[in-house]
Design an enzyme around this catalytic site. Sequence first.
Site, PDB file in Angstrom:
ATOM      1  N   CYS A  65       0.834  -1.214   0.000  1.00  0.00           N
ATOM      2  CA  CYS A  65       0.000   0.000   0.000  1.00  0.00           C
ATOM      3  C   CYS A  65       0.866   1.259   0.000  1.00  0.00           C
ATOM      4  O   CYS A  65       1.557   1.543   0.978  1.00  0.00           O
ATOM      5  CB  CYS A  65      -0.915  -0.041   1.224  1.00  0.00           C
ATOM      6  SG  CYS A  65      -1.826   1.477   1.540  1.00  0.00           S
ATOM      7  N   CYS A  68       0.070   3.778   2.749  1.00  0.00           N
ATOM      8  CA  CYS A  68       0.517   3.230   4.033  1.00  0.00           C
ATOM      9  C   CYS A  68       2.009   3.500   4.231  1.00  0.00           C
ATOM     10  O   CYS A  68       2.445   3.881   5.323  1.00  0.00           O
ATOM     11  CB  CYS A  68       0.268   1.727   4.097  1.00  0.00           C
ATOM     12  SG  CYS A  68      -1.463   1.235   4.034  1.00  0.00           S
TER      13      CYS A  68
END
Length: 140
Positions: A65, A68
């Site tokens: 991600c 993230c």
Amino acid sequence: MPTVACLQCNSTNRVPQERLSDNPNCGRCGAPLFQGMPVTPTAANFDRHANAELPMLVDFWAEWCGPCKMMTPQFEAAAQSLEPSFRLGKLDTEAEQQIAGRYGIRGIPAMILFRSCKEIARTSGAMPAAQIAQWARSHV
């Protein structure tokens, strides 16, 4: 008197509120209870940390991600400003799918604030350290 789980041995420690900022050590193994960095919750230690009376802010993330990854240094900076009033944890949703499923994580990054194993608040999306800290403090 809040309870705090040890980062090393996961034992529960009672620390008087006024002593949280005195760099307390675990009564069992002697390790520092706070290190200014998020803990890595796993199936083996998640409930111990989330069940403590000290609020725990968990960042649900995954290696693949992009947002993230961008939020990781921000979350670590938030840990330095929020500890010792909060415990912070970064839970890898790929490695700990059962825990992510238990809390219905559908999109990441997502943060959940726990106290005594109860969800207090939840938010999604990447944010800067100051906003993370402000969001956490506003829900306790």
